[in-house]
Design an enzyme around this catalytic site. Sequence first.
Site, short mmCIF file in Angstrom:
data_model
loop_
_atom_site.label_atom_id
_atom_site.label_comp_id
_atom_site.label_asym_id
_atom_site.label_seq_id
_atom_site.Cartn_x
_atom_site.Cartn_y
_atom_site.Cartn_z
NE ARG A 111 -2.58 1.18 3.52
CZ ARG A 111 -3.35 1.09 4.60
NH1 ARG A 111 -4.63 0.80 4.48
NH2 ARG A 111 -2.84 1.27 5.80
CE LYS A 135 -1.98 4.88 6.75
NZ LYS A 135 -3.00 5.55 7.52
CD GLU A 177 -11.30 7.12 3.87
OE1 GLU A 177 -10.71 6.06 4.13
OE2 GLU A 177 -11.03 7.84 2.90
C1 LIG Z 1 -8.07 7.76 5.73
C2 LIG Z 1 -7.95 6.39 6.34
N1 LIG Z 1 -8.92 5.48 6.11
C3 LIG Z 1 -8.86 4.24 6.63
C4 LIG Z 1 -7.82 3.84 7.45
C5 LIG Z 1 -7.80 2.45 8.04
O1 LIG Z 1 -6.82 1.66 7.41
P1 LIG Z 1 -6.13 0.42 8.14
O2 LIG Z 1 -7.21 -0.53 8.52
O3 LIG Z 1 -5.20 -0.14 7.11
O4 LIG Z 1 -5.43 0.97 9.33
C6 LIG Z 1 -6.78 4.74 7.71
C7 LIG Z 1 -5.66 4.35 8.56
O5 LIG Z 1 -4.97 5.18 9.11
C8 LIG Z 1 -6.84 6.05 7.14
O6 LIG Z 1 -5.88 6.95 7.37
#
Ligand SMILES: Cc1ncc(COP(=O)(O)O)c(C=O)c1O
Length: 279
Positions: free
Chosen positions: A51, A143, A176
């Site tokens: 990722r 990210k 989200e």
């Molecule tokens: C914008 C955003 N959405 C969703 C997530 C959740 O992702 P993960 O389950 O890989 O931590 C994160 C994690 O920091 C995030 O920054």
Amino acid sequence: MDVYYVDGEFVDAADACIPVNDLAVLRGYGVFDFLRTYRGKPFHLEEHVERLENSARRIGLTLPWAAAEIIRIVHETLRRNRHEESGIRIVATGGASTDFLTPQGKPRLLVMVTPLAAPPDSWYSAGVKIITFHFDRLITDAKSINYLAATMALEEARRCQAVEAVYVDRENRVQEGTTSNLFLFRDGMLITPGKGILSGITRRVTLEIAETLFPIDIRDLNKEELMDAEEVFITGTSKGVVPVVKVDENVIGSGSPGPNTRRLMEAFRRYTERYADAH
Ligand SMILES: Cc1ncc(COP(=O)(O)O)c(C=O)c1O
């Protein structure tokens, strides 16, 4: 003292620094990923590195390190720290730039290992409050280190005695959280947005587990559907599966964690144990 990996060297956390002409400092240009250990084993490390690479591609940042090299450095940084459970931050900065604006092919890699800060038990037993926050994330599947809106939204959440803020975009879609993905149950159906979000790794695992338990619908959700949901929960690396019992001032379902969410929380917990056993 925690030990970090900073641009080729292992250093004490207190001495960790990067030059101020790095685009990460000047322009918020860079990417990162965050993962945690379960019983000392980094959870889905390969997927997090994948990722990170995808995030870099999406913002046009060329990474000079192979995935295997990043994975090796993460393991080595973990080995140099001695925490029962760790949070692991992998950051790729934009690097030094003589014009202070455009990348010049010198990204820096940082790996920061810290003791894991687990949320309080009450989040899981009583559920949490979240708030809605109007914002459209840019390049949603990356990210990026630019969490300007997330920081502001979380401050707003804290002022409202909430633990997370979920973004509502200009088309009234709930997408989200600042560091989590969003799910709800409606007529026994598990629903979660699939577009315009970061593909959370906890979300991916949750969907895999849920496949055998509930019908699933991956689609856009609006704010009214969120408020009307029978059950709501959020997922993320730092928190796992967390039941939501209040959104803004609106109580969800009975006001306590619902049976479907509790079932998934338990299934997720078992999954992490099996993962730790197997690695
Ligand atoms: C914008 C955003 N959405 C969703 C997530 C959740 O992702 P993960 O389950 O890989 O931590 C994160 C994690 O920091 C995030 O920054």
